[in-house]
Design an enzyme around this catalytic site. Structure first.
Site, short mmCIF file in Angstrom:
data_model
loop_
_atom_site.label_atom_id
_atom_site.label_comp_id
_atom_site.label_asym_id
_atom_site.label_seq_id
_atom_site.Cartn_x
_atom_site.Cartn_y
_atom_site.Cartn_z
N GLU A 20 -8.79 2.29 -2.03
CA GLU A 20 -9.59 2.08 -0.81
C GLU A 20 -10.27 3.37 -0.35
O GLU A 20 -9.66 4.44 -0.41
CB GLU A 20 -8.64 1.57 0.29
CG GLU A 20 -9.32 1.39 1.63
CD GLU A 20 -8.34 1.03 2.74
OE1 GLU A 20 -7.18 0.68 2.43
OE2 GLU A 20 -8.74 1.11 3.91
N TRP A 35 -12.06 11.99 6.51
CA TRP A 35 -10.78 11.30 6.30
C TRP A 35 -10.96 9.86 6.68
O TRP A 35 -11.94 9.49 7.29
CB TRP A 35 -9.66 11.94 7.12
CG TRP A 35 -9.80 11.73 8.59
CD1 TRP A 35 -10.56 12.48 9.45
CD2 TRP A 35 -9.21 10.71 9.36
NE1 TRP A 35 -10.46 11.98 10.70
CE2 TRP A 35 -9.63 10.89 10.68
CE3 TRP A 35 -8.33 9.65 9.05
CZ2 TRP A 35 -9.24 10.04 11.71
CZ3 TRP A 35 -7.94 8.81 10.09
CH2 TRP A 35 -8.40 9.02 11.41
N ASP A 74 -4.86 3.99 -0.21
CA ASP A 74 -5.98 4.32 0.68
C ASP A 74 -6.27 5.82 0.58
O ASP A 74 -5.43 6.65 0.93
CB ASP A 74 -5.59 3.95 2.12
CG ASP A 74 -6.77 3.99 3.07
OD1 ASP A 74 -7.82 4.54 2.71
OD2 ASP A 74 -6.61 3.47 4.20
N HIS A 92 -8.76 7.27 2.17
CA HIS A 92 -9.28 7.70 3.46
C HIS A 92 -10.51 8.60 3.39
O HIS A 92 -10.59 9.60 4.11
CB HIS A 92 -8.17 8.37 4.27
CG HIS A 92 -7.60 7.43 5.27
ND1 HIS A 92 -8.32 6.97 6.33
CD2 HIS A 92 -6.41 6.81 5.31
CE1 HIS A 92 -7.58 6.13 6.99
NE2 HIS A 92 -6.42 5.98 6.40
N ARG A 121 -13.47 -4.52 3.36
CA ARG A 121 -12.35 -4.16 4.23
C ARG A 121 -12.60 -4.42 5.72
O ARG A 121 -11.75 -4.13 6.57
CB ARG A 121 -12.03 -2.66 4.03
CG ARG A 121 -11.36 -2.37 2.73
CD ARG A 121 -9.91 -2.82 2.73
NE ARG A 121 -9.09 -1.97 3.57
CZ ARG A 121 -8.22 -2.41 4.46
NH1 ARG A 121 -8.05 -3.70 4.68
NH2 ARG A 121 -7.49 -1.55 5.17
N ARG A 153 0.86 -1.17 0.00
CA ARG A 153 0.00 0.00 0.00
C ARG A 153 0.90 1.22 0.00
O ARG A 153 1.84 1.29 0.80
CB ARG A 153 -0.86 -0.01 1.27
CG ARG A 153 -1.78 1.18 1.40
CD ARG A 153 -2.47 1.19 2.75
NE ARG A 153 -1.90 2.20 3.60
CZ ARG A 153 -2.59 2.92 4.48
NH1 ARG A 153 -3.88 2.71 4.64
NH2 ARG A 153 -1.99 3.81 5.23
N GLU A 195 -13.64 -0.50 6.27
CA GLU A 195 -13.01 -0.75 7.57
C GLU A 195 -13.80 -0.13 8.72
O GLU A 195 -13.66 -0.56 9.86
CB GLU A 195 -11.55 -0.27 7.59
CG GLU A 195 -11.41 1.23 7.51
CD GLU A 195 -9.97 1.69 7.33
OE1 GLU A 195 -9.19 0.99 6.68
OE2 GLU A 195 -9.64 2.77 7.86
N GLU A 249 -4.33 -7.26 4.95
CA GLU A 249 -3.46 -6.16 5.37
C GLU A 249 -2.59 -6.60 6.53
O GLU A 249 -3.06 -7.28 7.45
CB GLU A 249 -4.34 -4.98 5.81
CG GLU A 249 -3.55 -3.76 6.27
CD GLU A 249 -4.45 -2.59 6.65
OE1 GLU A 249 -5.67 -2.81 6.87
OE2 GLU A 249 -3.94 -1.47 6.70
N TYR A 293 -2.22 12.06 7.45
CA TYR A 293 -2.51 10.79 8.12
C TYR A 293 -2.20 9.63 7.18
O TYR A 293 -2.58 9.64 6.02
CB TYR A 293 -4.00 10.75 8.48
CG TYR A 293 -4.39 9.48 9.18
CD1 TYR A 293 -4.08 9.27 10.52
CD2 TYR A 293 -5.06 8.47 8.50
CE1 TYR A 293 -4.43 8.11 11.16
CE2 TYR A 293 -5.41 7.30 9.13
CZ TYR A 293 -5.09 7.13 10.47
OH TYR A 293 -5.43 5.96 11.10
O1 KDG Z 1 -7.84 3.34 13.57
C1 KDG Z 1 -7.87 3.78 12.27
C2 KDG Z 1 -6.96 2.91 11.44
O2 KDG Z 1 -7.21 1.58 11.69
C3 KDG Z 1 -7.13 3.15 9.98
O3 KDG Z 1 -7.04 4.46 9.66
C4 KDG Z 1 -6.15 2.32 9.20
O4 KDG Z 1 -7.03 3.12 7.16
C5 KDG Z 1 -6.42 2.28 7.76
C6 KDG Z 1 -5.97 1.10 7.05
O5 KDG Z 1 -6.32 0.98 5.87
O6 KDG Z 1 -5.30 0.28 7.64
MG MG Z 2 -7.92 2.24 5.39
#
Ligand code: KDG
Ligand code: MG
Length: 412
Positions: free
Chosen positions: A246, A412, A220, A222, A293, A147, A272, A349, A159
């Site tokens: 993602e 995000w 990702d 986000h 996810r 990633r 996620e 992951e 982030y």
């Molecule tokens: O707690 C938040 C994280 O688990 C997250 O931001 C991680 O986006 C993430 C990922 O794809 O692992």
């Molecule tokens: Mg993620």
């Protein structure tokens, strides 16, 4: 036999973890992960104050019945706190059942469908040179999927992007106060989608030039793009053949992905922060995603996530279980057993936990040249060393908040 005791362990070996311990009247111990990053104590309280006493005296073998009892019984259902609490109970009960059977959990779930689980690593860098170094490091360790996250010119800390050399990013400890003590509020970051849209395609082009077509590249976003921005982005990066894009849009808006799908063939992964099969109903039945996810920890455990993945499998959608370091080694092990057993496994992951964390959680899963295997110890194959854990007191930490250049709070 029945459940004799249920207790919650909160520890912070480098980062916070919430772990459930269930002990049966014949002395078998089961562990479950209930960690919800930045909101850990709410799940600890849900379990300790509302669930623990209701489990004592129940038959530990009745996993589906217990799952339904905790899901339907309290009337209030779904959501990350509830589903993480249910997940912890469910994992612990599967751990117990498999230990009693003398088998690794994946055997009870139908046995291995593959030799090992392809994993993807997290590479990042504030600029392309740092990112390339990080990717090179993972390729040298045998990873076949990476990633990639990178800084954007004109923006500061983002982030998911490491500010250290070496590209290793850990999601939570960075957000404690600078002296390592408890944070009192989240840090804030600044975001600009046009700058990101202009920058990223060139990054993928360079990666393809430097690493060729064989490397699986994931990214990702986000949740930071609007539907039309995400459609543009997915179309622009199509030539670089991402393994997946993602969380391109805010996840709760399921139909946003219709627009993205209409404009590109870039594979999409999402979920996620979703917690149940119902959160995915449109995403799955309209085939708006390619990968689910969700983690075992945040989706009601092995029982909850298996329902979801079986449903997804009918539509040709595969797993891409969440596995950052805020999923504990117990949750990671549960993911590996489930991933090994199901047919529609996609990719896993993998952010290895720190040595401090692994000094507290003893694991038996193993990494070998880009693949993980849960190991063949009975149960989940992870033990929490409670003495070691007691040395690490809970330390309040927050995920950061994102704002646009003009100060507007952003997704995000
Ligand atoms: O707690 C938040 C994280 O688990 C997250 O931001 C991680 O986006 C993430 C990922 O794809 O692992
Ligand atoms: Mg993620």
């Amino acid at each position: 036999m029945t459940i004799e005791s249920v207790s919650v362990n909160v520890t912070s070996p480098g980062r916070n973890f919430v772990t459930l311990k269930i002990v049966t009247t014949d002395g078998v111990v089961g562990w479950g992960d209930a960690t919800l990053n930045g909101r850990e104590l709410s799940v600890a309280s849900y379990l300790q104050d509302h669930v623990a006493s209701t489990l004592v005296g129940r038959d530990e073998n009745r996993i589906e019945d217990t799952w339904q009892y905790l899901y339907r019984g309290p009337y209030w259902r779904r959501g990350p706190v509830t589903m993480a609490a249910i997940a912890a109970v469910d994992m612990a009960l599967w751990d117990i059942k498999a230990k009693k059977a003398g088998m690794p959990l994946y055997e009870l779930l139908g046995g291995a469908s593959r030799e090992g689980l392809r994993v993807y690593a997290h590479a990042s860098g504030t600029d392309y040179a740092a990112l390339k170094d990080a990717v090179t490091g993972y390729v040298e360790q045998g990873y076949t999927a990476v990633r990639v996250q990178t800084g954007v010119p004109g923006l500061g800390q983002i982030y998911g992007v490491s500010s250290n050399t070496g590209g290793k990013y850990d999601y939570e400890p960075a957000k404690r106060a600078a002296d390592g003590r408890a944070a009192i509020a989240p840090s804030e970051e600044t975001w600009d989608t046009p700058a990101y849209l202009a920058h990223m395609p060139g990054v993928f082009a360079s990666l393809r030039e430097d690493f060729g077509s064989g490397l699986r590249i994931l990214h990702d976003a986000h949740h930071r793009m609007s539907p039309i921005e995400a459609a543009q982005f997915a179309k622009d990066v199509e030539p670089y053949k991402l393994f997946w894009l993602e969380d391109c849009t805010p996840v709760e808006d399921q139909t946003a992905l219709r627009l993205v799908r209409q404009h590109s063939t870039t594979p999409l992964a999402i979920g996620e922060v979703l917690n149940s099969v119902y959160d995915y109903q449109t995403l799955i039945t309209e085939r708006l995603i390619d990968y689910v996810r969700s983690s075992v920890t945040h989706t009601g455990g092995v029982t909850g996530l298996k329902k979801l993945l079986d449903f997804a499998g009918i539509y040709g959608i595969r797993s891409g279980m969440h596995g950052p370091t805020d999923v504990s080694p117990v949750g990671m092990a549960a993911a590996l057993h489930l991933g090994l057993a199901i047919h529609n496994f996609g990719i896993q992951e993998y952010m290895p936990h720190s040595e401090t964390t692994l000094g507290v959680f003893r694991t038996s899963y193993a990494f070998d040249r880009g693949f993980l295997h849960p190991g063949d110890a009975p149960g989940l194959g992870v033990d929490l060393d409670e003495d070691a854990a007691s040395a690490f007191e809970y330390t309040k930490a927050y995920l950061p908040v994102n704002r646009l250049m003009d100060g507007t709070v952003h997704d995000w």
